[in-house]
Design an enzyme around this catalytic site. Structure first.
Site, PDB file in Angstrom:
ATOM      1  N   ARG A  29       0.797  -1.224   0.000  1.00 33.75           N
ATOM      2  CA  ARG A  29       0.000   0.000   0.000  1.00 33.75           C
ATOM      3  C   ARG A  29       0.829   1.273   0.000  1.00 33.75           C
ATOM      4  O   ARG A  29       0.630   2.154  -0.811  1.00 33.75           O
ATOM      5  CB  ARG A  29      -0.958   0.004   1.204  1.00 33.75           C
ATOM      6  CG  ARG A  29      -1.981  -1.078   1.168  1.00 33.75           C
ATOM      7  CD  ARG A  29      -3.117  -0.834   2.141  1.00 33.75           C
ATOM      8  NE  ARG A  29      -3.989   0.249   1.729  1.00 33.75           N
ATOM      9  CZ  ARG A  29      -5.112   0.586   2.361  1.00 33.75           C
ATOM     10  NH1 ARG A  29      -5.488  -0.066   3.439  1.00 33.75           N
ATOM     11  NH2 ARG A  29      -5.849   1.581   1.932  1.00 33.75           N
ATOM     12  N   HIS A  75      -8.185  -3.128  -6.803  1.00 30.91           N
ATOM     13  CA  HIS A  75      -7.803  -2.465  -5.542  1.00 30.91           C
ATOM     14  C   HIS A  75      -9.012  -2.426  -4.592  1.00 30.91           C
ATOM     15  O   HIS A  75      -9.792  -1.465  -4.608  1.00 30.91           O
ATOM     16  CB  HIS A  75      -7.312  -1.045  -5.843  1.00 30.91           C
ATOM     17  CG  HIS A  75      -6.523  -0.429  -4.719  1.00 30.91           C
ATOM     18  ND1 HIS A  75      -5.261  -0.844  -4.365  1.00 30.91           N
ATOM     19  CD2 HIS A  75      -6.820   0.582  -3.863  1.00 30.91           C
ATOM     20  CE1 HIS A  75      -4.810  -0.120  -3.364  1.00 30.91           C
ATOM     21  NE2 HIS A  75      -5.737   0.755  -3.037  1.00 30.91           N
ATOM     22  N   TYR A 119     -18.046  14.299 -11.641  1.00 30.77           N
ATOM     23  CA  TYR A 119     -17.986  15.482 -12.500  1.00 30.77           C
ATOM     24  C   TYR A 119     -16.748  15.511 -13.396  1.00 30.77           C
ATOM     25  O   TYR A 119     -16.774  16.098 -14.473  1.00 30.77           O
ATOM     26  CB  TYR A 119     -17.998  16.760 -11.656  1.00 30.77           C
ATOM     27  CG  TYR A 119     -19.253  16.929 -10.832  1.00 30.77           C
ATOM     28  CD1 TYR A 119     -20.503  16.987 -11.433  1.00 30.77           C
ATOM     29  CD2 TYR A 119     -19.183  17.024  -9.444  1.00 30.77           C
ATOM     30  CE1 TYR A 119     -21.657  17.133 -10.670  1.00 30.77           C
ATOM     31  CE2 TYR A 119     -20.329  17.174  -8.671  1.00 30.77           C
ATOM     32  CZ  TYR A 119     -21.560  17.227  -9.295  1.00 30.77           C
ATOM     33  OH  TYR A 119     -22.709  17.369  -8.548  1.00 30.77           O
TER      34      TYR A 119
END
Length: 769
Positions: A29, A75, A119
């Site tokens: 990670r 993931h 968006y």
């Protein structure tokens, strides 16, 4: 079926579990791999975009789709971390080379956040596609199962440049962090080529190419002489400065301006606002009087922070002050930590390049082995087709005489003419001699008739010759390390030519910033603070004019010099120090400033026990008393420290201070303290010799001050009174033979001087009411 109980040592189990968790965070990670310089989440986002076909020459796609595919396939963590990764890879002010082409609001250098993922839109940059994701179809890296084994993902991306250096890295793992600054693409490529030419090259020689970090925000690195040791060891501190220049006034009505056009890399985000706030503080605290206004005129065209100057301002001194007192000069902590062969390792510049080159050799070996095998297959097929074209009439006769495809194929491969009808015995005899391979026979059977045209035959011969040339080239590359190195270097030079940009950060050995702070004109002032915690200082004349009102309306009043400090002792054992000069000097009727805002004191979590001028307690002993009956004397020289907040004493769990005395007879101190922090009348006494402790349950104990030992501020102290039945100290009195102190205890007057003398650490006497 009954479960099996396994007995194990709890500490061993916890240790193993925590180590497993730590290694998972470190390797899967938080830290990048030295080969491609990417963290797992970055690698998975780029691979998901590649699988979605988001090429640089295709339309943008919603970020939410990219995040969804990444999370669902590769993931299995929060969508916010995936989207944040996508956003950062788009921000060219954070990365040496942006990897994602974003469309929409992806945040700003001033700390504005990106719009929601529904968006914004994104696709791959051409640089990413050609340098990070090319050749994935050529078996250059291993693919491993994803988290639920329903998909395959690359273990590492075939990145052809040292991304760990070019884009840098930041990450916090368990017990370790990585912090690698970005570098210039062209310089890094030159360093890699220099190493390939001479594997014994030193770090110092490599730094003739990579002269230092190249931050996307520009600015200056001003400790060039220290960079060699940083790049050799992989750790250190890089001192960075913003770019500031003087813009003289163009018109008579205008003012000279200092304009900051480049900022330190560490100032990205909210720290720009903090920087402007720090400039305002310099003006408000009168550290400088040369600034009249500061404004942020930054736009999409770049950073522009404007500081307007007074006439005849000392520009050089002000610039040095900004470097010294604000984040216009900052340090970037370097810790070049990455995953190497599954383990975290701190590396210098040369070692990172070595690992990169080894990775490139592995990639090239696998790539050209794949290409060679493919061309060998082509060679085999083309040889079969050329041979077949030469005996095409026989081939056609075999096909027309066969009953099925299997029969025809067997004849082509092994010359089996059983049950095949031929026009002549010669044809049958010729057919029995055929020995095409499996691939060749398949290609012959799939051969289209138009390939028999003369020109097509010539084209087939040309393709065969090209295949032979490629086989020779690939065998040469795979057979010679030098040839492979030349191919890698040629590829790197091509990348440099197309994508390298000019260096943005200047590397130099800058002069240490030094400035003359404006000297404070020494003046005696009166410090006053009301019961709501609003503090201020006023001049002595204003105090004399309003003396009665000052004492009626305020809780703490004393004189001091404006060069002194105010000491605040609190019930949790802290000592907070505030410069008198930092306290607003106002008119008497002005409100003042909450003392919480002037230092580290927090009125919501601690109560003031004692507040005084630092000069008034010099060369005296401070007497500390706690709720649980612990006492000690401390020499005030221990409190002469530069820190704003220190521990004035050590307290036991659940204990707190209820009283502090300065034991010098020449200063005024509070004679009584209670648990809520309220104080009684002040009293100056000539000789303090006796202590009287009063408990919540009305037990009094009188003993000589001489029985309290002097201790360090880090000591708990000694027990002054044996408390019974959960009792606790409520009040403390310090008396002398000449003082007369009469208190009111539950309606009864008590003369403290007439109390019987006892010794420390006894139970005391309960006062009957």
């Amino acid at each position: 079926m009954a479960g099996q109980i396994i007995k194990t040592e709890f500490s061993e189990l916890m240790q193993k579990s925590y180590i497993d968790y730590s290694m998972s965070v470190i390797t899967a990670r938080a830290l990048p791999d030295v080969r491609d310089g990417l963290k797992p989440v970055q690698r998975r986002v780029l691979y998901a975009m590649d699988q979605l076909g988001l090429n640089y020459d295709k339309p943008h796609r919603k970020s939410a789709r990219i995040v969804g595919d990444t999370m669902g396939k590769y993931h299995p963590h929060g969508d916010s971390s995936i989207y944040d990764t996508l956003v950062v890879m788009e921000q060219d002010f954070k990365k040496g080379m942006a990897l994602v082409d974003g469309h929409g609001n992806f945040g700003s250098i001033e700390g504005d956040g990106a719009a929601a993922m529904r968006y914004t839109e994104a696709k791959l940059m051409k640089f990413t596609q050609e340098v990070y994701l090319a050749d994935l179809d050529k078996n250059v890296v291993d693919f491993v199962p994803n988290f639920d084994e329903t998909e395959k993902e690359p273990e590492v991306l075939p990145v052809r440049v040292p991304n760990l250096l070019i884009n840098g890295a930041e990450g916090i793992a368990v017990g370790m962090t990585t912090s690698i600054p970005p570098h210039n693409l062209g310089e890094v490529v030159d360093a890699v080529c220099a190493y390939m030419d001479n594997e014994d090259i030193s770090t110092q020689e490599l730094m003739q190419s990579v002269i230092g970090p190249d931050f996307p925000t520009g600015g200056f690195v001003v400790n060039k002489s220290e960079l060699l040791s940083i790049y050799e060891g992989g750790t250190g501190k890089i001192k960075i400065r913003g770019k500031i220049a003087l813009e003289p006034a163009q018109k008579k009505a205008d003012k000279d301006k200092l304009v900051i056009s480049e900022i330190p890399y560490t100032m990205i985000g909210a720290n720009i606002g903090k920087f402007i706030s720090d400039i305002v503080d310099l003006v408000e605290t009168k550290k400088t009087s040369d600034i009249t206004d500061v404004s942020n005129e930054s736009s999409k065209d770049g950073i522009r922070i404007v500081i307007e100057l007074k006439k005849n301002a000392d520009v050089d001194n002000l610039i040095n002050m900004l470097y010294k007192k604000t984040r216009l000069e900052d340090t970037f902590g370097v810790n070049m930590l990455a995953i190497v062969d599954g383990r975290p390792e701190v590396m210098g510049l040369k070692k990172i390049i070595v690992h990169h080159i080894n990775f490139q050799y592995d990639l090239a070996t696998r790539k050209y082995t794949t290409l060679l095998n493919k061309e060998l297959d082509n060679k085999e097929i083309k040889e079969g087709l050329i041979k077949a074209c030469d005996i095409i009439d026989l081939i056609i006769e075999i096909l027309r005489g066969s009953k099925n495809l299997k029969q025809a194929k067997a004849c082509l491969i092994s010359g089996d003419v059983t049950d095949i009808r031929f026009k002549s015995e010669q044809s049958k005899k010729d057919a029995s001699k055929l020995c095409f391979t499996e691939r060749q026979s398949t290609a012959i059977l799939e051969l289209r008739l138009y390939r028999l045209i003369g020109l097509e035959m010539l084209a087939l011969q040309k393709e065969y010759e090209e295949t032979l040339a490629k086989i020779a080239e690939y065998e040469k590359i795979l057979g010679s390390k030098k040839a492979m190195a030349n191919v890698i270097k040629k590829d790197l030079q091509k990348i440099k030519k197309e994508y390298a940009i000019e260096r943005r950060t200047v590397i130099e050995d800058g002069k240490e910033a030094s400035f003359e702070e404006k000297k404070i004109e020494e003046q005696e002032v009166m410090f006053i603070m009301d019961r709501f915690g609003y503090a201020k200082t006023i001049d002595m004349a204003a105090y004399e004019r309003n003396k009665e009102a000052v004492h009626n309306e305020n809780k703490y009043i004393f004189s001091c010099m404006n060069t002194d400090k105010i000491c605040i002792f609190t019930d949790n054992g802290n000592l907070h120090q505030i410069k008198v000069h930092d306290i607003p000097f106002t008119k008497f009727r002005d409100k003042g400033t909450p003392i919480d805002n002037l230092g580290n004191y927090d009125s919501s979590g601690e109560t003031i026990i004692y507040l005084c001028n630092s000069q008034s307690i010099k060369n005296v002993k401070m007497l500390f008393a706690t709720y649980m009956g612990m006492m000690k004397l401390v020499d005030t020289s221990e409190f002469e420290v530069s820190k704003k907040t220190v521990a004035s004493t050590k307290l036991q769990d659940g204990d707190k201070l209820i009283g502090i005395y300065a034991t010098d007879a020449t200063i005024a101190v509070y004679s009584k303290f209670s648990l809520d922090g309220e104080v009684s009348d002040e009293e100056v006494v000539e000789s303090r010799q006796y202590i009287i402790l009063q408990t919540v349950n009305g037990v009094f104990l009188k003993f000589p001050l001489s029985e309290i030992p002097e201790k360090k501020k880090s000591a708990v102290g000694v027990r002054a009174m044996k408390l019974v039945n959960g009792d606790s100290i409520e009040d403390l009195y310090l008396l002398s033979h000449s003082s007369e102190v009469i208190i009111d205890y539950k309606g009864r007057e008590v003369d403290l001087n007439k109390m019987k003398m006892a010794h420390r650490d006894t139970k005391g006497t309960k006062l009957r009411v």
